[in-house]
Design a protein around this motif. Structure first.
Motif, PDB file in Angstrom:
ATOM      1  N   ALA A  48     -45.049  68.753 -13.086  1.00  0.00           N
ATOM      2  CA  ALA A  48     -44.616  69.867 -12.236  1.00  0.00           C
ATOM      3  C   ALA A  48     -44.967  71.174 -12.936  1.00  0.00           C
ATOM      4  CB  ALA A  48     -43.114  69.799 -11.986  1.00  0.00           C
ATOM      5  N   GLY A  49     -45.625  72.061 -12.221  1.00  0.00           N
ATOM      6  CA  GLY A  49     -45.976  73.370 -12.769  1.00  0.00           C
ATOM      7  C   GLY A  49     -47.461  73.550 -12.963  1.00  0.00           C
ATOM      8  N   SER A  50     -48.105  72.578 -13.579  1.00  0.00           N
ATOM      9  CA  SER A  50     -49.557  72.585 -13.766  1.00  0.00           C
ATOM     10  C   SER A  50     -50.002  71.179 -14.148  1.00  0.00           C
ATOM     11  CB  SER A  50     -49.976  73.609 -14.829  1.00  0.00           C
ATOM     12  OG  SER A  50     -49.529  73.211 -16.093  1.00  0.00           O
ATOM     13  N   PRO A  51     -51.297  70.917 -14.108  1.00  0.00           N
ATOM     14  CA  PRO A  51     -51.789  69.589 -14.491  1.00  0.00           C
ATOM     15  C   PRO A  51     -51.552  69.290 -15.970  1.00  0.00           C
ATOM     16  CG  PRO A  51     -53.463  70.803 -13.252  1.00  0.00           C
ATOM     17  CD  PRO A  51     -52.377  71.775 -13.599  1.00  0.00           C
ATOM     18  N   VAL A  52     -51.590  68.019 -16.298  1.00  0.00           N
ATOM     19  CA  VAL A  52     -51.538  67.563 -17.682  1.00  0.00           C
ATOM     20  C   VAL A  52     -52.736  66.649 -17.937  1.00  0.00           C
ATOM     21  CG1 VAL A  52     -49.020  67.689 -17.875  1.00  0.00           C
ATOM     22  CG2 VAL A  52     -50.085  65.553 -17.155  1.00  0.00           C
ATOM     23  N   ARG A  53     -52.971  66.360 -19.196  1.00  0.00           N
ATOM     24  CA  ARG A  53     -53.951  65.344 -19.598  1.00  0.00           C
ATOM     25  C   ARG A  53     -53.189  64.258 -20.336  1.00  0.00           C
ATOM     26  NH1 ARG A  53     -59.605  66.036 -18.365  1.00  0.00           N
ATOM     27  NH2 ARG A  53     -59.837  68.217 -17.822  1.00  0.00           N
ATOM     28  N   TRP A  54     -53.664  63.005 -20.200  1.00  0.00           N
ATOM     29  CA  TRP A  54     -53.008  61.910 -20.889  1.00  0.00           C
ATOM     30  C   TRP A  54     -54.028  60.937 -21.460  1.00  0.00           C
ATOM     31  CZ3 TRP A  54     -53.566  56.844 -19.172  1.00  0.00           C
ATOM     32  CH2 TRP A  54     -54.022  56.659 -17.868  1.00  0.00           C
ATOM     33  N   ARG A  55     -53.594  60.228 -22.508  1.00  0.00           N
ATOM     34  CA  ARG A  55     -54.372  59.150 -23.114  1.00  0.00           C
ATOM     35  C   ARG A  55     -53.407  58.072 -23.558  1.00  0.00           C
ATOM     36  NH1 ARG A  55     -59.523  61.197 -26.505  1.00  0.00           N
ATOM     37  NH2 ARG A  55     -59.698  58.943 -26.694  1.00  0.00           N
ATOM     38  N   MET A  67     -57.337  61.938 -19.607  1.00  0.00           N
ATOM     39  CA  MET A  67     -57.291  61.666 -18.172  1.00  0.00           C
ATOM     40  C   MET A  67     -56.453  62.753 -17.504  1.00  0.00           C
ATOM     41  SD  MET A  67     -59.069  58.946 -17.838  1.00  0.00           S
ATOM     42  CE  MET A  67     -58.664  58.395 -16.201  1.00  0.00           C
ATOM     43  N   PRO A  68     -56.978  63.406 -16.462  1.00  0.00           N
ATOM     44  CA  PRO A  68     -56.205  64.453 -15.802  1.00  0.00           C
ATOM     45  C   PRO A  68     -55.159  63.865 -14.847  1.00  0.00           C
ATOM     46  CG  PRO A  68     -58.347  64.276 -14.781  1.00  0.00           C
ATOM     47  CD  PRO A  68     -58.340  63.314 -15.935  1.00  0.00           C
ATOM     48  N   LEU A  69     -54.001  64.486 -14.824  1.00  0.00           N
ATOM     49  CA  LEU A  69     -52.962  64.194 -13.837  1.00  0.00           C
ATOM     50  C   LEU A  69     -52.591  65.521 -13.209  1.00  0.00           C
ATOM     51  CD1 LEU A  69     -50.917  62.326 -12.434  1.00  0.00           C
ATOM     52  CD2 LEU A  69     -49.362  62.730 -14.373  1.00  0.00           C
ATOM     53  N   GLN A  70     -52.894  65.652 -11.930  1.00  0.00           N
ATOM     54  CA  GLN A  70     -52.682  66.907 -11.221  1.00  0.00           C
ATOM     55  C   GLN A  70     -51.196  67.175 -10.976  1.00  0.00           C
ATOM     56  OE1 GLN A  70     -55.193  69.111 -10.693  1.00  0.00           O
ATOM     57  NE2 GLN A  70     -56.361  67.605 -11.861  1.00  0.00           N
ATOM     58  N   LYS A  85     -49.549  59.316 -24.159  1.00  0.00           N
ATOM     59  CA  LYS A  85     -49.161  60.662 -24.588  1.00  0.00           C
ATOM     60  C   LYS A  85     -49.738  61.686 -23.615  1.00  0.00           C
ATOM     61  CE  LYS A  85     -48.635  59.714 -29.457  1.00  0.00           C
ATOM     62  NZ  LYS A  85     -49.030  60.088 -30.809  1.00  0.00           N
ATOM     63  N   PHE A  86     -49.040  62.813 -23.514  1.00  0.00           N
ATOM     64  CA  PHE A  86     -49.384  63.865 -22.560  1.00  0.00           C
ATOM     65  C   PHE A  86     -49.466  65.214 -23.255  1.00  0.00           C
ATOM     66  CE2 PHE A  86     -47.192  60.532 -20.354  1.00  0.00           C
ATOM     67  CZ  PHE A  86     -47.884  60.386 -19.169  1.00  0.00           C
ATOM     68  N   ILE A  87     -50.244  66.123 -22.651  1.00  0.00           N
ATOM     69  CA  ILE A  87     -50.292  67.516 -23.085  1.00  0.00           C
ATOM     70  C   ILE A  87     -50.547  68.381 -21.852  1.00  0.00           C
ATOM     71  CG2 ILE A  87     -52.769  67.591 -23.591  1.00  0.00           C
ATOM     72  CD1 ILE A  87     -51.955  69.258 -26.140  1.00  0.00           C
TER      73      ILE A  87
END
Length: 101
Positions: A48-55, A67-70, A85-87
């Protein structure tokens, strides 16, 4: 991506992560909402708020690699919940996670 609700049989907990400025993993619950020992096998994850990336390969994601998560899109993850993990890709992102078995 549609969510396979038939795979979800028991709710085991909820988590919200608000600090994603560096790579962060999930805090997988070991007790369900009733205090009984549990092992979640599925997580529904929504940024929520902006996309994240994960591995999930033991390498930390970065704001540009992974991997992008919108924003507002559900990820049904059924891999090793202790490895993902996410960032955030921009400031102010929150992750909402529900755990199931």
């Amino acid at each position: 991506m549609s969510i396979n609700l038939k795979a979800i049989t028991s709710r085991l907990g909820y988590e919200q992560i608000t600090n994603l400025t560096s790579a962060v993993g999930l805090t997988v619950p070991h007790r369900d909402v009733n205090g009984l020992s549990c092992k979640p096998t599925i997580a529904i994850i929504i940024a929520a708020g902006s996309p994240v990336r994960w591995r999930d390969d033991d390498v930390n994601p970065t704001a540009s690699i992974g991997m992008p998560l919108q924003d507002a899109v559900a990820l049904q993850y059924d891999g090793d919940l202790t490895k993902i993990k996410f960032i955030e890709t921009s400031p102010g992102t929150t992750l909402n996670i529900s755990y199931y078995a």
